[in-house]
Scaffold this motif. Sequence first.
Motif, mmCIF file in Angstrom:
data_model
loop_
_atom_site.group_PDB
_atom_site.id
_atom_site.type_symbol
_atom_site.label_atom_id
_atom_site.label_comp_id
_atom_site.label_asym_id
_atom_site.label_seq_id
_atom_site.Cartn_x
_atom_site.Cartn_y
_atom_site.Cartn_z
ATOM 1 N N GLY A 14 14.990 -24.292 22.094
ATOM 2 C CA GLY A 14 13.961 -23.284 21.555
ATOM 3 C C GLY A 14 12.746 -23.619 20.861
ATOM 4 O O GLY A 14 12.239 -24.640 21.481
ATOM 5 N N GLU A 15 12.557 -23.489 19.639
ATOM 6 C CA GLU A 15 11.757 -24.059 18.773
ATOM 7 C C GLU A 15 11.764 -25.056 17.752
ATOM 8 O O GLU A 15 11.160 -25.642 17.055
ATOM 9 N N GLN A 16 13.230 -25.643 17.977
ATOM 10 C CA GLN A 16 13.566 -26.615 17.214
ATOM 11 C C GLN A 16 13.952 -27.866 18.119
ATOM 12 O O GLN A 16 14.305 -27.903 19.394
ATOM 13 N N LYS A 35 15.385 -30.396 23.019
ATOM 14 C CA LYS A 35 14.627 -29.173 22.508
ATOM 15 C C LYS A 35 15.583 -27.990 22.707
ATOM 16 O O LYS A 35 16.183 -27.713 23.737
ATOM 17 N N SER A 77 7.741 -35.164 15.100
ATOM 18 C CA SER A 77 7.926 -34.384 16.034
ATOM 19 C C SER A 77 6.785 -33.856 16.798
ATOM 20 O O SER A 77 7.285 -33.714 17.989
ATOM 21 N N TRP A 112 7.516 -33.072 21.148
ATOM 22 C CA TRP A 112 6.989 -31.824 21.548
ATOM 23 C C TRP A 112 6.118 -32.127 22.727
ATOM 24 O O TRP A 112 6.001 -31.599 23.953
ATOM 25 N N HIS A 113 5.057 -33.233 22.615
ATOM 26 C CA HIS A 113 3.807 -33.316 23.511
ATOM 27 C C HIS A 113 3.658 -34.454 23.999
ATOM 28 O O HIS A 113 2.858 -34.716 24.883
#
Length: 441
Positions: free
Chosen positions: A246-248, A244, A317, A321-322
């Motif tokens: 940042g947001e990418q 990860k 994705s 992320w989760h």
Amino acid sequence: MRPGYGMFQQQTTKMQITPQLRKAITILKLSTPELLEVIQQEVTENPVLEIAENKRDPYNLTPTFFRGAKRTDPNNDPFLYIASNEVSLEKHLKEQLGFIQKIPPLIRHTVSFMIGNLDHNGFLRSTLPEISEVCKIDLAQVERALRILQSLEPRGIGARDLRECLLLQVQSLADSFPLVSLLIKKHLNDIANYHIHKLTTLLHVSTQEIQAAIDVIKGLNPRPGAAFHIETVHYIIPEVSIEKAGEQLVVLLHQAASSGLSVSGYYERMASEHSDNNELSKFLSGKLHAAKFFLKCLEQRRRTIFRVTQAIVEEQSDFFWHGNAHLKPMTLKQIAVKLGVHESTVSRATVGKYAQTPWGIYELKYFFPSGLQMDIGESASSEHVKSRIKTWISEENPRKPYSDQKLSDFMKKEGISISRRTITKYREELGISSSVRRKRI
């Protein structure tokens, strides 16, 4: 026209795999450890290949290679510094035997013989008459030797079957458990099948007493020697990392995948300077051509794995992320269409290749789970279903555990149509017992 024999010229088209294409396909299929072996073999056989001595990559857990005779530097191998359990079961038991005094030499020799014939679980598979014949000792003395062996730690060692192993451990407990011993001697199958009501009726005891006895039996070790069994550890070297930023989500290739292999400039100059020497020129040209093609295959493998991993990250994705519960169904064909390659190429690029993710190390093949249809038209992955099963079972009342049919009903309430038999299959894959075995009284 009458049929007959003859020679006829005919033009046809067919696919033929060249040796070069076959080698490229083979290299793509290789896992990282296998690739490193192939690279070392190529460096050994082809003198124009060399591996640069670059700065050490923290992800590269393999020995550093050098050109020529210096193939590896064992001092740089971090696996040499990993602590290992070198105490075998045989050594552990013989050390204890050495502290026991006043044992006749023949019986001591028989105990040592028995120790050498234990399997990796600590069970004695040789019969007493066989031991008596081999050690030239009478049966009564063999039984005495067996009692000495069974008095050693861990308790249960030297048992000839599971029942005897458990009884030896119960006898060593501080408190007396007559019901536990009785259950082990005569009702082990009923315990395995969790026939609680049958046992309460047969033995005229309460359900709570049976449950307490079963709890004691569950705490015993059915394989007392397994803790000393030394197995070969297979280390996984991740091919890529997904991190990860940042947001990418960023895909990084490890150095082991690129290898740092190159063609020696020295031999290229030699081939150019000795072009008039036909024999030498032919030899060097062949080796240079083979080396450059091998490097091309490695680069193609690297690009393919990188592109496939990037496509996986884009499609999955939510997982990165989760977490695991957000893995969605996906097929090899989806990635193949996305990249414009054949489905078999995606398969070769994912089998045996591992990725370091924020949630652990996974094989790239893991990101292609099967799916179940949902009422809203979307699909849920089998991993999502397993995650929900684990959550519900962890939160259930142990006195009233959920049946597989109840779990199937919960799934249907979430819009996932799944049969009871499929729930049973997923529950068994998770290593979770049935509701009957999970029930606490």
